[in-house]
Scaffold this active site. Structure first.
Site, mmCIF file in Angstrom:
data_model
loop_
_atom_site.group_PDB
_atom_site.id
_atom_site.type_symbol
_atom_site.label_atom_id
_atom_site.label_comp_id
_atom_site.label_asym_id
_atom_site.label_seq_id
_atom_site.Cartn_x
_atom_site.Cartn_y
_atom_site.Cartn_z
ATOM 1 N N ASP A 296 0.703 -1.211 0.026
ATOM 2 C CA ASP A 296 0.066 0.103 0.024
ATOM 3 C C ASP A 296 0.838 1.399 -0.050
ATOM 4 O O ASP A 296 0.203 2.461 0.261
ATOM 5 C CB ASP A 296 -0.972 -0.150 1.431
ATOM 6 C CG ASP A 296 -1.990 -0.939 1.034
ATOM 7 O OD1 ASP A 296 -2.610 -0.894 -0.357
ATOM 8 O OD2 ASP A 296 -2.520 -1.480 1.766
ATOM 9 N N ASP B 267 -7.609 -4.200 -4.639
ATOM 10 C CA ASP B 267 -7.212 -2.787 -3.843
ATOM 11 C C ASP B 267 -5.887 -2.355 -4.447
ATOM 12 O O ASP B 267 -5.822 -1.118 -4.503
ATOM 13 C CB ASP B 267 -7.239 -2.876 -2.435
ATOM 14 C CG ASP B 267 -8.324 -3.757 -1.650
ATOM 15 O OD1 ASP B 267 -8.551 -4.885 -2.457
ATOM 16 O OD2 ASP B 267 -8.441 -3.811 -0.481
HETATM 17 N N1 GLY Z 1 -7.788 -1.746 0.804
HETATM 18 C C1 GLY Z 1 -8.490 -2.295 1.895
HETATM 19 C C2 GLY Z 1 -9.932 -1.838 2.154
HETATM 20 O O1 GLY Z 1 -10.502 -1.243 1.123
HETATM 21 O O2 GLY Z 1 -10.439 -2.252 3.050
#
Ligand code: GLY
Length: 383
Positions: free
Chosen positions: A90, A151
């Protein structure tokens, strides 16, 4: 521009000032009248942390207020140590919405150095056999080397930015390969998405699709769908690869077909419990921003995407915005971090960030363009 958006913007900036005065840790969810960090035991440096800095930088850009700038700088500096962290996928969320925004909104290129280093750290997670960026690490019990998730599409903007700035194609090439692999593995023929793809990390072959935050392996988790919509539109903006535009359009169409009457998604578009289940206002906010990113690159359909973005944002302002908080608060109510994990009906810092990004697009397209490098299609085009 809409008085509703102007008033929501004013209120959002006011609440951000209250939060800045009160917060001591990076916030994740707002519940029972207080902000909570994501998990007490984790050190600063989690996927959600860039959303708080992103809010501060946008609030500063709207006001020019030196105290908001000082706050944005202070919290951004707290994330710098993450630039060499190889243990998270991330870094895009974290550094794009902190250091990249900082550099763009202050015209001080020194902020870009940490973001550049973070981009080169992120590409160490690339698996060239499956051509994907690895989502999670082995945790001693489970083997995660073959997993990627939808994601992760939102982390690619940092890689395209790094390539443009460094004049080195490698980060962008990896982003494009990852997007291709995600498209094949995670986007279904009907324009919906799965959450996780499980590859054999040695051969690179896809084994299965899975769902951790959605209702079932065959269902469509609404925030994941929104991440995908925004992410594929970004990839098209940077590459011009037609398949990314087609995919983003299919994702947007699926989303629009499955929105409920008030246009704010339930947490999973296919939950059999609809309408007696939870909303996810954060999915709505990300969807608005994804539709705007798509409108910016899809001139043929731009009026439709922009119109839906505007209508969803209207509904968030009318039905989900917490009014006159008068103290620390999330901007939106009714976010669902993870219904399977029983974490819902909270305010969420990512819902708030994308809500402010969306309000910025409609009220101050100049700031939106400077911060995000995206030219909003004038909403008049859809009126
Ligand atoms: N990236 C984790 C979520 O959207 O919960």
């Amino acid at each position: 521009m809409s008085a509703v958006f102007e008033s929501a913007l004013k209120q959002s900036i006011e609440t951000t000032r209250h939060n800045l005065r009160a917060l001591e840790e990076f916030p994740e969810s707002f519940q029972q009248g207080a902000w909570k960090p994501i998990e007490k035991e984790r050190a600063a440096g989690h996927w959600v942390d860039g959303f708080w800095t992103g809010l501060l930088w946008l609030a500063y850009a709207h006001t020019g207020d030196p105290s908001l700038r000082a706050g944005a700088e202070r919290w951004t500096n707290k994330l710098a140590h993450m630039k060499t962290s190889t243990g998270t996928h991330d870094l895009g969320f974290i550094f794009y919405l902190s250091h990249v925004l900082a550099g763009r909104l202050t015209n001080d290129a020194a902020w870009f150095d940490n973001a550049m280093e973070a981009a080169y750290t992120l590409i160490k997670r690339y698996n060239p056999r499956g051509e994907y960026l690895q989502a999670w690490d082995d945790d001693g019990i489970r083997k995660w080397a073959g997993r990627t998730n939808i994601d992760l599409m939102m982390n690619l903007a940092l890689l395209y930015w790094a390539s443009d700035r460094a004049g080195d194609a490698e980060p962008a090439d990896i982003a494009t390969q990852h997007a291709r692999a995600s498209r094949l593995a995670l986007v279904r023929g009907d324009g919906s998405t799965a959450h996780v793809a499980d590859f054999d990390p040695d051969s690179g072959l896809l084994i299965r699709r899975e769902q951790y935050q959605g209702y079932s392996h065959d269902s469509c988790w609404s925030r994941g769908q929104a991440w995908a919509l925004y992410g594929f539109a970004t990839c098209y903006r940077h590459t011009g690869i037609p398949a990314f535009l087609t995919t983003a359009g299919a994702l947007a169409d699926y989303t629009i077909r499955h929105l409920p009457a008030d246009l704010v998604p339930f947490w999973d578009y296919n939950s059999p419990h609809i309408p007696d289940t939870y909303r996810d206002s954060s999915a709505a906010a990300v969807t608005v921003c994804g539709l705007l990113e798509l409108a910016a690159v899809d001139s043929k359909n731009a009026p439709r995407w922009t119109e839906f973005a505007k209508r969803i944002l209207d509904s968030l302002c009318e039905n989900y915005l917490i009014r006159n908080a008068g103290g620390p608060s999330s901007l939106l109510r009714d976010g669902a971090r993870s219904v399977p994990a029983n974490l819902m009906e909270h305010g969420l810092i990512y819902g708030d960030y994308y809500f402010l990004e969306a309000l910025t697009a409609f009220t101050r397209p100049d700031i939106y363009r400077r911060a995000l490098d995206v030219q909003i299609v004038p909403v008049e085009a859809s009126e």
